[in-house]
Design a protein around this motif. Structure first.
Motif, PDB file in Angstrom:
ATOM      1  N   ALA A 249       0.731  -1.170   0.022  1.00 42.01           N
ATOM      2  CA  ALA A 249      -0.075   0.070   0.022  1.00 42.01           C
ATOM      3  C   ALA A 249       0.608   1.110   0.015  1.00 42.01           C
ATOM      4  O   ALA A 249       0.667   2.215  -0.837  1.00 42.01           O
ATOM      5  N   GLU A 250       2.072   1.435   0.710  1.00 42.40           N
ATOM      6  CA  GLU A 250       2.850   2.504   0.861  1.00 42.40           C
ATOM      7  C   GLU A 250       3.496   2.386  -0.528  1.00 42.40           C
ATOM      8  O   GLU A 250       3.742   3.649  -1.154  1.00 42.40           O
ATOM      9  N   PHE A 251       3.937   1.529  -1.246  1.00 36.08           N
ATOM     10  CA  PHE A 251       4.545   1.417  -2.427  1.00 36.08           C
ATOM     11  C   PHE A 251       3.626   1.924  -3.637  1.00 36.08           C
ATOM     12  O   PHE A 251       3.951   2.996  -4.245  1.00 36.08           O
ATOM     13  N   TYR A 252       2.294   1.661  -3.549  1.00 33.01           N
ATOM     14  CA  TYR A 252       1.112   2.150  -4.577  1.00 33.01           C
ATOM     15  C   TYR A 252       1.269   3.771  -4.379  1.00 33.01           C
ATOM     16  O   TYR A 252       0.926   4.451  -5.083  1.00 33.01           O
ATOM     17  N   GLY A 253       1.496   4.072  -2.861  1.00 31.97           N
ATOM     18  CA  GLY A 253       1.211   5.640  -2.819  1.00 31.97           C
ATOM     19  C   GLY A 253       2.332   6.342  -3.530  1.00 31.97           C
ATOM     20  O   GLY A 253       2.332   7.693  -3.704  1.00 31.97           O
ATOM     21  N   THR A 254       3.435   5.695  -3.851  1.00 33.66           N
ATOM     22  CA  THR A 254       4.504   6.382  -4.465  1.00 33.66           C
ATOM     23  C   THR A 254       4.413   6.417  -6.048  1.00 33.66           C
ATOM     24  O   THR A 254       5.409   7.102  -6.444  1.00 33.66           O
ATOM     25  N   LEU A 255       3.745   5.685  -6.616  1.00 40.58           N
ATOM     26  CA  LEU A 255       3.786   5.834  -8.108  1.00 40.58           C
ATOM     27  C   LEU A 255       2.270   5.644  -8.768  1.00 40.58           C
ATOM     28  O   LEU A 255       1.282   5.124  -8.078  1.00 40.58           O
ATOM     29  N   PRO A 256       2.402   6.402 -10.032  1.00 38.09           N
ATOM     30  CA  PRO A 256       0.969   6.330 -10.651  1.00 38.09           C
ATOM     31  C   PRO A 256       0.641   4.983 -11.064  1.00 38.09           C
ATOM     32  O   PRO A 256       1.569   4.569 -11.760  1.00 38.09           O
ATOM     33  N   ILE A 257      -0.408   4.467 -11.041  1.00 36.48           N
ATOM     34  CA  ILE A 257      -1.045   3.188 -11.828  1.00 36.48           C
ATOM     35  C   ILE A 257      -1.917   3.896 -12.943  1.00 36.48           C
ATOM     36  O   ILE A 257      -2.921   4.259 -12.432  1.00 36.48           O
ATOM     37  N   LEU A 258      -1.388   3.722 -14.070  1.00 41.53           N
ATOM     38  CA  LEU A 258      -2.301   4.263 -15.250  1.00 41.53           C
ATOM     39  C   LEU A 258      -3.322   3.116 -15.605  1.00 41.53           C
ATOM     40  O   LEU A 258      -3.101   2.072 -15.816  1.00 41.53           O
ATOM     41  N   PRO A 259      -4.596   3.695 -16.242  1.00 42.87           N
ATOM     42  CA  PRO A 259      -5.216   3.051 -16.877  1.00 42.87           C
ATOM     43  C   PRO A 259      -4.887   2.304 -18.270  1.00 42.87           C
ATOM     44  O   PRO A 259      -4.127   3.101 -18.993  1.00 42.87           O
ATOM     45  N   THR A 260      -5.067   1.122 -18.515  1.00 44.99           N
ATOM     46  CA  THR A 260      -4.574   0.723 -19.925  1.00 44.99           C
ATOM     47  C   THR A 260      -4.759   1.468 -21.209  1.00 44.99           C
ATOM     48  O   THR A 260      -4.097   1.426 -22.073  1.00 44.99           O
ATOM     49  N   SER A 261      -5.838   2.103 -20.997  1.00 41.31           N
ATOM     50  CA  SER A 261      -6.373   2.930 -22.057  1.00 41.31           C
ATOM     51  C   SER A 261      -5.520   4.008 -22.331  1.00 41.31           C
ATOM     52  O   SER A 261      -5.235   4.802 -23.596  1.00 41.31           O
ATOM     53  N   ALA A 262      -4.711   4.399 -21.348  1.00 36.73           N
ATOM     54  CA  ALA A 262      -3.675   5.512 -21.614  1.00 36.73           C
ATOM     55  C   ALA A 262      -2.670   5.120 -22.674  1.00 36.73           C
ATOM     56  O   ALA A 262      -2.050   5.858 -23.432  1.00 36.73           O
ATOM     57  N   ILE A 263      -2.301   3.754 -22.723  1.00 32.68           N
ATOM     58  CA  ILE A 263      -1.143   3.666 -23.682  1.00 32.68           C
ATOM     59  C   ILE A 263      -1.690   2.716 -24.894  1.00 32.68           C
ATOM     60  O   ILE A 263      -1.054   2.683 -25.956  1.00 32.68           O
ATOM     61  N   LEU A 264      -3.048   2.377 -25.209  1.00 37.18           N
ATOM     62  CA  LEU A 264      -3.660   1.915 -26.100  1.00 37.18           C
ATOM     63  C   LEU A 264      -4.348   2.881 -27.145  1.00 37.18           C
ATOM     64  O   LEU A 264      -4.812   2.278 -28.259  1.00 37.18           O
ATOM     65  N   THR A 265      -4.439   4.042 -26.905  1.00 38.27           N
ATOM     66  CA  THR A 265      -4.763   4.807 -28.066  1.00 38.27           C
ATOM     67  C   THR A 265      -3.564   5.453 -28.691  1.00 38.27           C
ATOM     68  O   THR A 265      -2.659   5.867 -28.046  1.00 38.27           O
ATOM     69  N   GLY A 266      -3.579   5.642 -30.105  1.00 39.74           N
ATOM     70  CA  GLY A 266      -2.673   6.142 -30.778  1.00 39.74           C
ATOM     71  C   GLY A 266      -1.683   7.429 -30.281  1.00 39.74           C
ATOM     72  O   GLY A 266      -0.655   7.327 -30.034  1.00 39.74           O
ATOM     73  N   PHE A 267      -2.640   8.296 -29.927  1.00 37.84           N
ATOM     74  CA  PHE A 267      -1.899   9.683 -29.536  1.00 37.84           C
ATOM     75  C   PHE A 267      -1.138   9.505 -28.325  1.00 37.84           C
ATOM     76  O   PHE A 267      -0.289   9.853 -27.951  1.00 37.84           O
ATOM     77  N   ASP A 268      -1.973   8.976 -27.218  1.00 39.11           N
ATOM     78  CA  ASP A 268      -1.508   9.000 -25.687  1.00 39.11           C
ATOM     79  C   ASP A 268      -0.135   7.971 -25.879  1.00 39.11           C
ATOM     80  O   ASP A 268       0.803   8.211 -24.806  1.00 39.11           O
ATOM     81  N   HIS A 269      -0.074   6.958 -26.643  1.00 35.47           N
ATOM     82  CA  HIS A 269       0.943   6.000 -26.694  1.00 35.47           C
ATOM     83  C   HIS A 269       2.154   6.678 -26.875  1.00 35.47           C
ATOM     84  O   HIS A 269       3.133   6.350 -26.081  1.00 35.47           O
ATOM     85  N   SER A 270       2.471   7.718 -27.686  1.00 30.15           N
ATOM     86  CA  SER A 270       3.611   8.367 -27.899  1.00 30.15           C
ATOM     87  C   SER A 270       4.092   9.267 -26.744  1.00 30.15           C
ATOM     88  O   SER A 270       5.113   9.773 -26.748  1.00 30.15           O
TER      89      SER A 270
END
Ligand SMILES: C[S@@+](CC[C@H](N)C(=O)[O-])C[C@H]1O[C@@H](n2cnc3c(N)ncnc32)[C@H](O)[C@@H]1O
Length: 275
Positions: A249-270
């Motif tokens: 839980a402390e570790f999760y507090g230190t890093l963003p966990i992004l939705p998979t959609s963030a990298i699966l759309t062409g624009f965001d991927h780059s």
């Protein structure tokens, strides 16, 4: 469970920080684990291999071939000390080589660049779920990569403590009769913490791919020897970190966990990966 935030990576030295708003997900809220809601990890890897026109693929820990069989590429290598193939692992590939051995022996004995015809484009590390094994798999793979390559690591985002024991038999026993029956992540989450501490030059992207996350690492440096040189000291340091839900839980507090959609759309991927 999900908050809208600006996913700016605050560490100034981290390269290519994303600067647009995305959802950031916490798999543990007020001490309670929650399920990850993104696209299934195999779907993410399959789509990414296609988007990035992956030619050379390495998978450590293949088991039945559920993921391996879905990756389209020119040349692929699979490593597992005990294959249990039930899928067509040649699907979508011109050249497939399988090495039935532990990954340490594989990296010692096989000229991977020669076998693949160049540096790895995409590696999926999903072998033994103890952090020191994944750490070795990571640095052994990085030295076979190019800066643009991607290393994906599985099971680094546990969503409950029954799956976290270092021993698979303990995980199977503890998870019996729960909704996570048979799940085993071990303590490989520690490798993400290690990379963030000892390799701030790397780009580490954590995604909410069920069941237990996908972590992509890029901006790789095949000549960086930090992890292999300081391996024993790093392992001693992180072996002493309790492998508990509280630590996670402390570790999760230190890093963003992004939705998979963030990298699966062409624009965001780059925004996230080197083109
Ligand atoms: C979770 S399964 C892999 C699943 C597969 N990647 C997929 O997504 O379809 C983990 C595999 O790692 C293998 N394994 C265990 N120890 C290993 C080691 N030292 N090196 C490589 N693979 C290992 C196991 O035999 C098992 O088949």
């Amino acid at each position: 469970m999900i908050t809208e935030v600006l996913a700016r990576d605050t560490a100034a030295e981290r390269p290519e920080a994303p600067v647009h708003p995305v959802e950031v997900i916490s798999p543990i809220l007020a001490g309670h684990p929650t399920e990850l809601g993104g696209e299934y990890y195999v779907t993410v890897l399959k789509k990414l291999a296609k988007t990035r026109s992956v030619k050379r693929y390495l998978e450590v820990g293949v088991c039945k071939g559920d993921c391996f069989s879905q990756i389209a590429c020119d040349r692929a290598i699979g490593v597992d000390p005990a294959f249990q193939l039930s899928q067509n692992v040649t699907s979508g590939k011109k050249d497939v080589r399988l090495f039935q051995m532990p990954s340490d022996a594989f990296f010692d004995e096989v000229d991977v660049k020669e076998a693949l015809g160049g540096p790895i484009d995409l590696a999926f590390l999903d072998g033994l779920h103890q952090f020191e094994y994944l750490l070795r798999d990571f640095y052994n793979t990085e030295r076979l990569c190019a800066p643009r390559s991607l290393i994906a690591m599985h099971d680094c985002l546990p969503v409950g403590d029954t799956m976290m024991p270092r021993s698979i038999s303990d995980a199977l026993r503890l998870s019996r009769g729960t909704r996570h029956e048979g799940w085993w992540t071990g303590d490989v989450w520690k490798v993400v913490a290690i990379l963030r501490k000892y390799r701030p030059d790397l780009r580490v992207i954590c995604l909410d791919a069920p069941p237990t996350g996908l972590v992509f690492v890029t901006n790789l440096d095949p000549d960086n020897a930090t992890l292999s040189r300081d391996y024993c000291r790093i392992v001693d340091e992180f072996a002493a970190v309790p492998n508990t839900l509280q630590s996670v839980a402390e570790f999760y507090g230190t890093l963003p966990i992004l939705p998979t959609s963030a990298i699966l759309t062409g624009f965001d991927h780059s925004l996230y990966f080197r083109a």
